[in-house]
Motif scaffolding. Structure first.
Motif, mmCIF file in Angstrom:
data_model
loop_
_atom_site.group_PDB
_atom_site.id
_atom_site.type_symbol
_atom_site.label_atom_id
_atom_site.label_comp_id
_atom_site.label_asym_id
_atom_site.label_seq_id
_atom_site.Cartn_x
_atom_site.Cartn_y
_atom_site.Cartn_z
ATOM 1 N N VAL A 1 7.952 3.396 -4.406
ATOM 2 C CA VAL A 1 6.880 2.417 -4.610
ATOM 3 C C VAL A 1 7.392 1.000 -4.374
ATOM 4 O O VAL A 1 6.779 0.214 -3.644
ATOM 5 C CB VAL A 1 6.295 2.562 -6.032
ATOM 6 N N ALA A 2 8.535 0.654 -4.963
ATOM 7 C CA ALA A 2 9.072 -0.701 -4.832
ATOM 8 C C ALA A 2 9.450 -1.034 -3.395
ATOM 9 O O ALA A 2 9.275 -2.169 -2.947
ATOM 10 C CB ALA A 2 10.288 -0.866 -5.737
ATOM 11 N N ALA A 3 9.950 -0.039 -2.659
ATOM 12 C CA ALA A 3 10.393 -0.252 -1.282
ATOM 13 C C ALA A 3 9.271 -0.124 -0.262
ATOM 14 O O ALA A 3 9.506 -0.134 0.943
ATOM 15 C CB ALA A 3 11.513 0.736 -0.936
ATOM 16 N N ARG A 4 8.042 -0.002 -0.757
ATOM 17 C CA ARG A 4 6.851 0.030 0.115
ATOM 18 C C ARG A 4 6.785 1.284 0.976
ATOM 19 O O ARG A 4 6.230 1.262 2.067
ATOM 20 C CB ARG A 4 6.764 -1.208 0.997
ATOM 21 N N MET A 5 7.343 2.413 0.487
ATOM 22 C CA MET A 5 7.132 3.694 1.172
ATOM 23 C C MET A 5 5.762 4.255 0.826
ATOM 24 O O MET A 5 5.159 4.974 1.622
ATOM 25 C CB MET A 5 8.207 4.703 0.766
ATOM 26 N N VAL A 6 5.297 4.000 -0.370
ATOM 27 C CA VAL A 6 3.955 4.345 -0.842
ATOM 28 C C VAL A 6 3.517 3.266 -1.825
ATOM 29 O O VAL A 6 4.353 2.586 -2.412
ATOM 30 C CB VAL A 6 3.904 5.721 -1.566
ATOM 31 N N PRO A 7 2.216 3.130 -2.050
ATOM 32 C CA PRO A 7 1.775 2.151 -3.043
ATOM 33 C C PRO A 7 1.786 2.669 -4.477
ATOM 34 O O PRO A 7 1.706 1.869 -5.413
ATOM 35 C CB PRO A 7 0.353 1.810 -2.599
ATOM 36 N N ALA A 8 1.873 3.997 -4.667
ATOM 37 C CA ALA A 8 1.786 4.548 -6.020
ATOM 38 C C ALA A 8 2.350 5.961 -6.043
ATOM 39 O O ALA A 8 2.554 6.584 -4.996
ATOM 40 C CB ALA A 8 0.332 4.548 -6.510
#
Length: 484
Positions: A168-175
């Motif tokens: 989530v933090a690394a912007r691979m997924v939003p949640a």
């Protein structure tokens, strides 16, 4: 409209769903962008499996719907990751341990199924501390590896839901979804600059908010729960509403809130972290929040008498129940323990198999846990508090111990202390009592490491607690993305 990669990566869950529902963003384009991001950042070890084909097929099905059909799906086209101890049909559920590395359940856990039914797309499974028995997410099994903090890859991301937090933090997924027994959604959220929620468990029956019995590789039926994690509290509330079936968040006015500051949870903090946390307090005070200093001197002593007596005894019954119910390839605690790869987890399972704390269990459950729950209830009611607030952890992220899975830490140059005990100190009591807790970002240290603050509320106050978190988030803002 045409979306750049950076624009897609910056979307929150709420923003992504809105764009897909309206037809402004194709789910297939969004999923392809996030799959590429996950592959490019594979050295962070956030994920143990990618659902590439399945995710793209699910995105195509979303794109084929009409705008009206998509708007009836509250999570239309939202890519998520799920911690690797939560059952997912057709995708591995290994709990990060060799004995289960090839196990694939036949059904989704109920919380996962509700998200998928609402239109969410399972992008992959998230790495974790082996068997969820740790707070670093330094998994030493061959197929997993240590999860790395995106703000400094030499540092831990917290655990045990570190893979979900990093994705989530690394912007691979939003949640995504994690699990929490003693702090495992909140600690990694704090150390990676996102929001992590532990919903109410209470008495484990009608007070339990999420119902995933025998659908999560367990530690403790009394303490385990699935919990959502996202870059904003509003997004956490979105997922929680789908899983729980609750409606919109209640309205909250900052000037009407009374928030307790338990002195014990503000003591012994890393100086840099404390500066950030108290700076957040000052901003919230300026916005109108009333803070009340309170004393809970028996909190840690009481919680400590219960915590490991429960967590190291209940696996003896709960783990075999999951293994048998899910037709796993092994059936006993001993078979799982024999193949554990991480030294810290192996030591914990030696204590479990010896039932070293078994004699304390009955007293912990029958007498001590009700006392702890009463302490929280009287603290909330006696002080007319909406919630408690304190730093989620005593210190920011620390270096990875790639040999042992966990290590010792020193706070402000003091005597070395057990790493797990240090990071659990503030999160564990709420877990033992079964009350809801939410960690949200407070800011960053001078070294560029995230700091989280935690809100705890009375059992069953989940939606109000999330509403308070959203209001605080509007004052404190979000953290800058890691430079990856």
């Amino acid at each position: 409209m045409s979306w750049t990669v950076d624009e897609q990566l910056a979307l929150t869950a709420t923003e992504a769903v809105s764009a897909i529902q309206s037809g402004r963003l194709k789910a297939t384009d969004y999923v392809a962008t996030l799959l590429a991001r996950a592959a490019a950042l594979s050295t962070l070890n956030a994920l143990t499996a990618l659902n590439t084909e399945g995710a793209l097929e699910a995105a195509q099905r979303i794109d084929a719907l009409s705008v009206d059909e998509k708007r009836r799906l509250p999570l239309a086209g939202l890519p998520i990751v799920v911690k690797d101890n939560i059952n997912t049909a057709g995708l591995q559920t290994s709990a990060g341990t060799p004995a289960l590395e090839n196990f694939i359940p036949s059904t989704h856990a109920p919380s996962v199924q509700k998200l998928v039914d609402a239109g969410a797309i399972l992008l992959g499974k998230a790495n974790m501390h082996e068997l969820a028995l740790g707070i670093t997410s330094t998994n030493l099994s061959n197929h997993a590896g240590p999860v790395r903090n995106p703000y400094n890859p030499a540092m831990i991301p917290g655990g045990s839901s570190g893979g979900t937090a990093v994705a989530v933090a690394a912007r691979m997924v939003p949640a995504g979804l994690g699990t929490d027994t003693g702090g495992s959604t909140r600690i990694p959220a704090a150390l990676t600059g996102i929001a992590g929620f532990r919903p109410s468990v209470g008495n484990g029956g009608d007070q339990r908010r999420y119902h995933d019995t025998n659908a999560v590789v367990p530690i403790s039926r009394t303490r385990d729960t699935v919990g959502p994690m996202a870059r904003t509290v509003a997004d956490v509330a979105l997922l929680d509403g789908v899983v729980s079936g609750d409606g919109p968040l209640p309205g909250v006015a900052l000037e009407d809130l009374r928030i307790g500051l338990p002195a014990c949870c503000w003591a012994g903090l890393d100086h840099g972290l404390e500066t950030v946390a108290r700076g957040a307090l000052d901003r919230l005070k300026a916005a109108g929040v009333t803070f009340v200093d309170i004393d809970m001197p028996d909190l840690f002593a009481l919680s400590d008498q219960i915590s490991f007596a429960v967590a190291l005894h209940e696996p003896l019954a709960d783990l075999p129940a999951w293994l048998i119910a899910n037709e796993a390839p092994v059936k006993t605690v001993a078979e799982v323990a024999a193949r554990i790869a991480s030294p810290d987890v192996r030591a914990a399972y030696e204590a479990i198999l010896a039932d070293a704390l078994g004699p304390q269990y009955d007293v912990a459950m029958s007498t001590l846990r009700p006392l702890l729950q009463r302490l929280y209830a009287t603290t909330f009611s006696g002080n007319a508090l909406d919630a408690l607030l304190f730093p989620t952890t005593l210190l920011p992220a620390v270096p990875i111990d790639a040999l042992n899975g966990s290590s010792q830490v020193s706070i402000n140059g003091g005597e070395p202390m057990d790493e797990m005990a240090a990071f659990l100190r503030n999160t564990d009591p709420a877990s033992v009592a079964g009350i809801p807790g939410l960690s949200l970002p407070a800011g960053m240290t001078q070294e560029g490491l995230p700091v989280g603050i935690e809100l705890d509320g009375p059992t069953g106050s989940d939606r109000r607690l999330l509403a308070i978190g959203v209001a605080f988030e509007q004052v404190l803002g979000s953290l800058p993305a890691p430079m990856l």
